[in-house]
Enzyme design. Structure first.
Site, PDB file in Angstrom:
ATOM      1  N   GLY A   1     -35.101   2.202  22.100  1.00 22.56           N
ATOM      2  CA  GLY A   1     -36.124   3.188  21.206  1.00 22.56           C
ATOM      3  C   GLY A   1     -37.530   2.630  21.249  1.00 22.56           C
ATOM      4  O   GLY A   1     -37.728   1.772  21.633  1.00 22.56           O
TER       5      GLY A   1
ATOM      6  N   ASP B   1     -43.220  -1.038   5.580  1.00 25.20           N
ATOM      7  CA  ASP B   1     -42.825   0.102   6.275  1.00 25.20           C
ATOM      8  C   ASP B   1     -41.468   0.444   6.156  1.00 25.20           C
ATOM      9  O   ASP B   1     -40.570   0.667   7.209  1.00 25.20           O
ATOM     10  CB  ASP B   1     -43.257   0.092   8.032  1.00 25.20           C
ATOM     11  CG  ASP B   1     -43.526   1.401   8.551  1.00 25.20           C
ATOM     12  OD1 ASP B   1     -43.440   2.406   7.914  1.00 25.20           O
ATOM     13  OD2 ASP B   1     -43.320   1.480   9.722  1.00 25.20           O
TER      14      ASP B   1
END
Ligand SMILES: *[C@@H]1O[C@H](CO)[C@@H](O)[C@H](O)[C@H]1NC(C)=O
Ligand SMILES: *[C@@H]1O[C@H](CO)[C@@H](O)[C@H](O)[C@H]1NC(C)=O
Ligand SMILES: *[C@@H]1O[C@H](CO)[C@@H](O)[C@H](O)[C@H]1NC(C)=O
Ligand SMILES: *[C@@H]1O[C@H](CO)[C@@H](O)[C@H](O)[C@H]1NC(C)=O
Ligand SMILES: *[C@@H]1O[C@H](CO)[C@@H](O)[C@H](O)[C@H]1NC(C)=O
Ligand SMILES: *[C@@H]1O[C@H](CO)[C@@H](O)[C@H](O)[C@H]1NC(C)=O
Ligand SMILES: *[C@@H]1O[C@H](CO)[C@@H](O)[C@H](O)[C@H]1NC(C)=O
Ligand SMILES: *[C@@H]1O[C@H](CO)[C@@H](O)[C@H](O)[C@H]1NC(C)=O
Length: 666
Positions: A357, A476
């Protein structure tokens, strides 16, 4: 009686000019200077008169000292010895083949001309055991082209510094000069262009000035370094004066083209038009040309064979060059380094088929380490400045020491040109968001599993915030950064990476790191990430997992656009369970879902001070502490403090690094 007091003062007054042997020499090129210089190591004078301290061999040193010792202290009986004024001018050129040379050179004064200094960061002046010892009596001005390991505290890889008995400079400045209107102009020491340096010491005012500028610029009127220092305790009465240089794994050819030196007066100018030219960097050999001629002569079969051979040899060489390590010296100082070759093999040459990814910080590949057969995830982060890289790797090496069952373990790193590769434990079940939102996996996650994952993430985050040796703000937190191991435990990935974006940036423009929908409102004002801003994002994650919905869902009715508002409204109406992920059906524990929803709202309050800490969050989740029941009141006061108008302006007003939500994990 009186006379014996007055006399030393008289001596001192007269001293500077009459009582020392004044030295004054000028070399415009060193052709005639061979007998006046003592050279050792790789230092030699080229046929056209350049004093070359090192060539670009690895790990060599070279010294060149004026043969006779020079009197540097006025040593009169019954008066404290005083360093005398001196002035020197020289032109140097640092020539590097390829990119990134090292390690620089120094103008040096030492009690002996047979220095036994180490290479690399020690510039041939000192060694590990003598560095910093005041019995060295070594004074140097370093022209340093490598940022050494931490112990040298180098400011960058292109600086000028004053070194006293140590390669840790007492003052240093990036190579630059001041224009007449006091503007600072940077330049490269390693540019291959000749550079002029002036070093002036005023023994009465006890000021040392160092000025450098490219040859094309007139002498700047303001020195780069003006440093108040009394050299008297550092210098010995007689000192050898000259140059010292060394290379390491990074190497350059360090050349001096002209040098003038004078005590008790200003050094004589060099005749720049009569300086010798520096040696040209070696050209690539013409072997391949000769090879081509041969081919034409030999018969066609042989030609074919040769072509095949040449092809395989060049393929082999190309392959080898591709995998060759170009280590910077400091890289060996940090643990957990992986050879690039291993990572290249592990990912079959970073093949697209191995791509897992693309997270916010770069591509992630699956890999199998050739030595151990272990499965790993390798994250490739591109295009970072060389400058920030070293500090960042220092931090990565530090992150590598973190161990927690709810963090994705960072195994190591590798630097390849501008790329940084990070090696993590492989997480076979991918990321949480795929289970929540991707149709194939949807509905596969039971409430029990969801609750366990949320608790795990809370523990991982509490570890980052409170249990490790320093506070690490994740910055994050989101479902695509929560990875699932073989037992479906939630583990946080990407911790510590946000710092990467802060390096080398103008501090006046704060870059907001995070993902839209998870960014705490105060961050857009202060730009200062705190553990409480992670708690905000964790609150959004709680809601997301309970509702099976992203924090912002653009394709829904307005009242459901922002998950937080929707949950809050339902909570206020007493219909909290309306928001629960329909994929769960009726199979969930009502009390747990209610707790998660309430806690989600409490964590994502807009006032950071009232959010709980992660430690408290864990206590609520474990039922060790009861969440205050007046969440309703809390929820009310929230509603107007965070109006839609201000939210709408988010995307355009914030300079944001948003992590891709396409990540599909990692
Ligand atoms: C350099 O060496 C020569 C020969 O040894 C000597 O005559 C001359 O004075 C020296 N020059 C300096 C500046 O010391
Ligand atoms: C550097 O100098 C050494 C000794 O003079 C010599 O053997 C070597 O070939 C030189 N290396 C390069 C790259 O010029
Ligand atoms: C370091 O330098 C000192 C002084 O020159 C010398 O006495 C010593 O032997 C050196 N040590 C090493 C390990 O080279
Ligand atoms: C420098 O010091 C090392 C270690 O003390 C020694 O082995 C070496 O011979 C010395 N070299 C010189 C040129 O004195
Ligand atoms: C400094 O060097 C001297 C002489 O080599 C030595 O006796 C002394 O132990 C050294 N001091 C330190 C702190 O290393
Ligand atoms: C220079 O720096 C060293 C270490 O940083 C320190 O020990 C020394 O006292 C300094 N010297 C002077 C003269 O400031
Ligand atoms: C700066 O000014 C001085 C005299 O004021 C002059 O000699 C020199 O050339 C000027 N330097 C530059 C770079 O303009
Ligand atoms: C050193 O620089 C300062 C500041 O420009 C100047 O005032 C001083 O005269 C200079 N001293 C010497 C010895 O060049």
């Amino acid at each position: 009686m009186a006379a014996s007091i007055v006399l030393p003062f008289l001596v001192l007054l007269l001293a500077s000019s009459s009582l020392s042997d004044n030295i004054d020499f000028t070399y415009n090129g060193f052709k005639s200077a061979a007998t006046n210089l003592s050279l050792d190591g790789y230092a030699h004078i080229t046929s056209n008169g350049v004093l070359q301290l090192t060539n670009d061999s690895y790990k060599v040193t070279g010294h060149a000292f004026f043969s006779s010792p020079i009197q540097m202290l006025l040593n009169t009986p019954s008066v404290t010895p005083a360093a005398i004024s001196f002035s020197t001018i020289f032109v140097f050129d640092i020539i590097t083949v390829g990119n990134g040379g090292g390690h620089g050179f120094a103008f040096a004064m030492a009690p002996t001309k047979t220095l036994n200094g180490s290479c690399c960061q020690y510039l041939g002046l000192l060694n590990k055991s003598s560095n910093g010892n005041s019995s060295n009596h070594v004074f140097a001005i370093e022209f340093d082209t490598v940022q050494g390991s931490d112990m040298f505290k180098d400011i960058d890889d292109n600086h000028v510094g004053v070194d006293i008995n140590s390669l840790v400079s007492n003052i240093s400045k990036p190579a630059s000069y001041y224009t007449n209107n006091s503007k600072m102009v940077d330049f490269e020491l390693e540019s291959g262009q000749p550079i002029l340096a002036w070093i002036d010491y005023d023994g009465v005012a006890k000021i040392l000035n160092v000025t450098v500028s490219p040859l094309s610029v007139d002498k700047p009127s303001r020195p780069l370094i003006s440093y108040a220092i009394d050299l008297s305790p550092i210098l010995k009465e007689y000192m050898y004066v000259g140059f010292s240089s060394s290379t390491g794994k990074l190497s350059s050819s360090h050349c001096i083209m002209g040098w003038s030196f004078r005590t008790n007066s200003v050094a004589r100018s060099l005749d720049l038009s009569h300086l010798p030219l520096p040696p040209q960097p070696a050209k690539a050999s013409s072997a391949s040309k000769a090879f081509g001629i041969k081919i034409g002569v030999i018969s066609s079969i042989a030609t074919l064979l040769l072509v095949a051979l040449a092809f395989s040899v060049s393929w082999y060489l190309w392959q080898r060059a591709k995998l060759a390590e170009t280590l910077e010296d400091w890289e060996l100082d940090y643990p957990h380094r992986f050879p690039y070759k291993d990572l290249y093999k592990a990912t079959k040459g970073f093949k697209e088929t191995e791509l897992l990814g693309s997270g916010g910080f770069g591509f992630v590949y699956k890999g199998i380490l050739p030595r151990t057969g272990e499965e790993v995830a390798i994250k490739k982060i591109s295009s970072n400045s060389r400058q920030g890289m070293r500090e960042f790797i220092a931090e990565v090496a530090c992150l590598g020491r973190m161990r927690h069952r709810n963090l994705v373990q960072l195994q190591g790193w590798c630097k390849r040109n501008e790329d940084l590769l990070l090696v993590y434990d492989f997480m076979p079940n991918g990321s949480l968001d795929t289970f929540l939102f991707e149709s194939e996996k949807c509905g596969m996650l039971s409430w029990d599993q969801r609750f366990k994952i949320l608790k795990g993430v809370a523990m991982g985050l509490a570890y980052l915030h409170e249990e490790w040796e320093q506070v690490v703000v994740h910055r994050d937190i989101k479902s695509s950064n929560v990875l699932l191991d073989a037992e479906m435990n939630g583990r946080l990935g990407d911790f510590g990476l946000a710092r990467l974006y802060e390096r080398g940036k103008n501090p006046a423009t704060t870059l907001l790191v995070g993902t839209l929908g998870y960014i705490a409102p105060e961050l857009s004002r202060t730009g200062k990430p705190m553990p409480s801003s992670d708690v905000f994002a964790y609150g959004m994650l709680l809601l997301e997992v309970a509702c099976g919905r992203r924090p912002i869902e653009p394709n829904t009715q307005t009242e459901q656009l922002l998950l937080m508002d929707w949950v809050r409204e339902c909570e206020m109406r007493g219909q909290a369970l309306d928001v629960v992920d329909p994929k769960l059906g009726e199979s969930y524990v009502r009390e747990e879902v209610e707790l998660v929803l309430k806690l989600g709202l409490v964590c994502s309050q807009s006032t950071p001070e009232v959010r709980p800490t992660m430690r408290q969050v864990i206590q609520y989740l474990n039922g060790d502490d009861i969440l205050v029941d007046d969440v309703g009141a809390l929820v009310f006061s929230e509603a107007d403090s965070f109006d839609l108008a201000s939210r709408k302006s988010y995307p355009s007003s914030i300079n944001m690094v948003s992590s891709s939500s396409l990540s599909g994990g990692w």
